[in-house]
Design a protein around this motif. Structure first.
Motif, PDB file in Angstrom:
ATOM      1  N   GLN A   1      24.177 -44.491  -8.807  1.00 52.63           N
ATOM      2  CA  GLN A   1      22.803 -44.893  -8.576  1.00 52.63           C
ATOM      3  C   GLN A   1      21.931 -43.696  -8.906  1.00 52.63           C
ATOM      4  N   GLU A   2      20.656 -43.891  -8.833  1.00 55.97           N
ATOM      5  CA  GLU A   2      19.736 -42.806  -9.159  1.00 55.97           C
ATOM      6  C   GLU A   2      19.835 -41.652  -8.164  1.00 55.97           C
TER       7      GLU A   2
ATOM      8  N   ARG B   1      23.994 -18.912  -8.750  1.00 54.95           N
ATOM      9  CA  ARG B   1      23.636 -19.247 -10.134  1.00 54.95           C
ATOM     10  C   ARG B   1      22.428 -20.178 -10.175  1.00 54.95           C
ATOM     11  N   ALA B   2      22.472 -21.213  -9.339  1.00 59.14           N
ATOM     12  CA  ALA B   2      21.384 -22.191  -9.333  1.00 59.14           C
ATOM     13  C   ALA B   2      20.069 -21.555  -8.899  1.00 59.14           C
TER      14      ALA B   2
ATOM     15  N   LEU C   1      13.604 -22.113  -6.294  1.00 65.39           N
ATOM     16  CA  LEU C   1      13.299 -23.325  -5.538  1.00 65.39           C
ATOM     17  C   LEU C   1      14.494 -24.263  -5.411  1.00 65.39           C
ATOM     18  N   ASN C   2      15.584 -23.960  -6.107  1.00 63.05           N
ATOM     19  CA  ASN C   2      16.811 -24.735  -5.911  1.00 63.05           C
ATOM     20  C   ASN C   2      17.391 -24.520  -4.516  1.00 63.05           C
ATOM     21  N   ILE C   3      16.810 -23.601  -3.767  1.00 59.63           N
ATOM     22  CA  ILE C   3      17.199 -23.441  -2.356  1.00 59.63           C
ATOM     23  C   ILE C   3      17.032 -24.762  -1.604  1.00 59.63           C
ATOM     24  N   ALA C   4      16.119 -25.589  -2.069  1.00 59.37           N
ATOM     25  CA  ALA C   4      15.856 -26.873  -1.410  1.00 59.37           C
ATOM     26  C   ALA C   4      17.084 -27.779  -1.387  1.00 59.37           C
ATOM     27  N   PHE C   5      18.037 -27.547  -2.290  1.00 62.78           N
ATOM     28  CA  PHE C   5      19.209 -28.415  -2.385  1.00 62.78           C
ATOM     29  C   PHE C   5      20.421 -27.886  -1.617  1.00 62.78           C
ATOM     30  N   CYS C   6      20.307 -26.713  -1.042  1.00 56.43           N
ATOM     31  CA  CYS C   6      21.420 -26.070  -0.354  1.00 56.43           C
ATOM     32  C   CYS C   6      21.269 -26.271   1.150  1.00 56.43           C
ATOM     33  N   PRO C   7      22.274 -26.551   1.908  1.00 56.63           N
ATOM     34  CA  PRO C   7      23.685 -26.700   1.555  1.00 56.63           C
ATOM     35  C   PRO C   7      23.946 -28.071   0.921  1.00 56.63           C
ATOM     36  N   TYR C   8      25.184 -28.261   0.503  1.00 52.83           N
ATOM     37  CA  TYR C   8      25.590 -29.471  -0.182  1.00 52.83           C
ATOM     38  C   TYR C   8      26.372 -30.356   0.788  1.00 52.83           C
ATOM     39  N   GLY C   9      26.475 -31.621   0.464  1.00 51.60           N
ATOM     40  CA  GLY C   9      27.181 -32.524   1.362  1.00 51.60           C
ATOM     41  C   GLY C   9      27.968 -33.588   0.624  1.00 51.60           C
ATOM     42  N   ILE C  10      29.078 -33.942   1.222  1.00 52.89           N
ATOM     43  CA  ILE C  10      29.900 -35.075   0.777  1.00 52.89           C
ATOM     44  C   ILE C  10      29.948 -36.042   1.956  1.00 52.89           C
ATOM     45  N   PHE C  11      29.636 -37.306   1.710  1.00 54.86           N
ATOM     46  CA  PHE C  11      29.669 -38.267   2.807  1.00 54.86           C
ATOM     47  C   PHE C  11      30.906 -39.148   2.744  1.00 54.86           C
ATOM     48  N   VAL C  12      31.297 -39.588   3.924  1.00 61.25           N
ATOM     49  CA  VAL C  12      32.340 -40.605   4.087  1.00 61.25           C
ATOM     50  C   VAL C  12      31.704 -41.672   4.960  1.00 61.25           C
TER      51      VAL C  12
ATOM     52  N   TYR D   1      21.511 -34.556  -8.131  1.00 61.79           N
ATOM     53  CA  TYR D   1      20.525 -33.478  -8.249  1.00 61.79           C
ATOM     54  C   TYR D   1      19.855 -33.542  -9.614  1.00 61.79           C
ATOM     55  N   PRO D   2      18.720 -32.847  -9.768  1.00 55.59           N
ATOM     56  CA  PRO D   2      18.054 -32.839 -11.073  1.00 55.59           C
ATOM     57  C   PRO D   2      18.925 -32.171 -12.135  1.00 55.59           C
ATOM     58  N   ASP D   3      18.750 -32.596 -13.374  1.00 52.92           N
ATOM     59  CA  ASP D   3      19.474 -31.978 -14.489  1.00 52.92           C
ATOM     60  C   ASP D   3      19.064 -30.516 -14.617  1.00 52.92           C
ATOM     61  N   GLY D   4      19.981 -29.723 -15.109  1.00 54.82           N
ATOM     62  CA  GLY D   4      19.701 -28.301 -15.315  1.00 54.82           C
ATOM     63  C   GLY D   4      20.626 -27.447 -14.486  1.00 54.82           C
ATOM     64  N   PRO D   5      20.072 -26.446 -13.797  1.00 56.26           N
ATOM     65  CA  PRO D   5      20.906 -25.494 -13.055  1.00 56.26           C
ATOM     66  C   PRO D   5      21.782 -26.124 -11.970  1.00 56.26           C
ATOM     67  N   MET D   6      21.422 -27.318 -11.498  1.00 55.51           N
ATOM     68  CA  MET D   6      22.215 -27.967 -10.444  1.00 55.51           C
ATOM     69  C   MET D   6      23.396 -28.758 -11.005  1.00 55.51           C
ATOM     70  N   ASP D   7      23.541 -28.787 -12.336  1.00 51.27           N
ATOM     71  CA  ASP D   7      24.643 -29.536 -12.941  1.00 51.27           C
ATOM     72  C   ASP D   7      26.010 -29.035 -12.475  1.00 51.27           C
ATOM     73  N   GLU D   8      26.158 -27.718 -12.349  1.00 52.54           N
ATOM     74  CA  GLU D   8      27.450 -27.164 -11.900  1.00 52.54           C
ATOM     75  C   GLU D   8      27.767 -27.592 -10.480  1.00 52.54           C
ATOM     76  N   VAL D   9      26.753 -27.615  -9.631  1.00 53.50           N
ATOM     77  CA  VAL D   9      26.948 -28.044  -8.240  1.00 53.50           C
ATOM     78  C   VAL D   9      27.354 -29.510  -8.225  1.00 53.50           C
TER      79      VAL D   9
END
Length: 133
Positions: free
Chosen positions: A9-10, A79-80, A86-97, A111-119
């Motif tokens: 999904q988006e 790296r991000a 401003l990619n700090i806004a996406f940290c920390p990361y999460g996996i849901f169950v 996440y947006p395309d670009g530096p967050m692709d690796e994450v």
């Protein structure tokens, strides 16, 4: 344990898990820690929603169970954020169950395309491994 194809999904990517919520949760924990990452927190979103439903005027049960495993990768985060602080806004990361109507799902937010692709690639690897795909 098998998994179906990704349900993209988006805002999120989710994989079906063929097993119990407990087995999926264990698989996610294992996939995260096997990469040398530390789970900082487990957010029990499902419990919170079930506990507070009546308080907000709802009797809808959204999930039988739902947890989010919160963690970070120092290497990928650096790296991000070196690419854009401003990619700090996406940290920390999460996996849901999540389990809903007997269906167990493992996934993550996009996440947006670009530096967050690796994450996002790391999150996808973890989710796919945990889901057995």
């Amino acid at each position: 344990m098998g998994a179906s194809a990704a349900l993209a999904q988006e805002t999120a990517v989710a994989y079906a898990f063929d097993g119990t919520f407990e087995d999926a949760a264990f698989a996610v924990e294992t996939a995260i820690t096997n990469r040398g990452l530390v789970i900082d927190y487990i957010s029990h979103v499902g419990e919170m929603l079930n506990r507070t439903g009546a308080d907000v005027g709802s009797d809808i049960v959204l999930f039988d169970e739902a947890d989010i495993y919160v963690f970070c990768s120092a290497v990928l985060s650096r790296r991000a954020m070196e690419a854009d602080p401003l990619n700090i806004a996406f940290c920390p990361y999460g996996i849901f169950v999540a389990e809903r109507d007997g269906q167990v799902t493992i996934g993550y937010r996009t996440y947006p395309d670009g530096p967050m692709d690796e994450v996002e690639a790391l999150l996808d690897d973890i989710a796919r491994e945990a889901a057995g795909s």
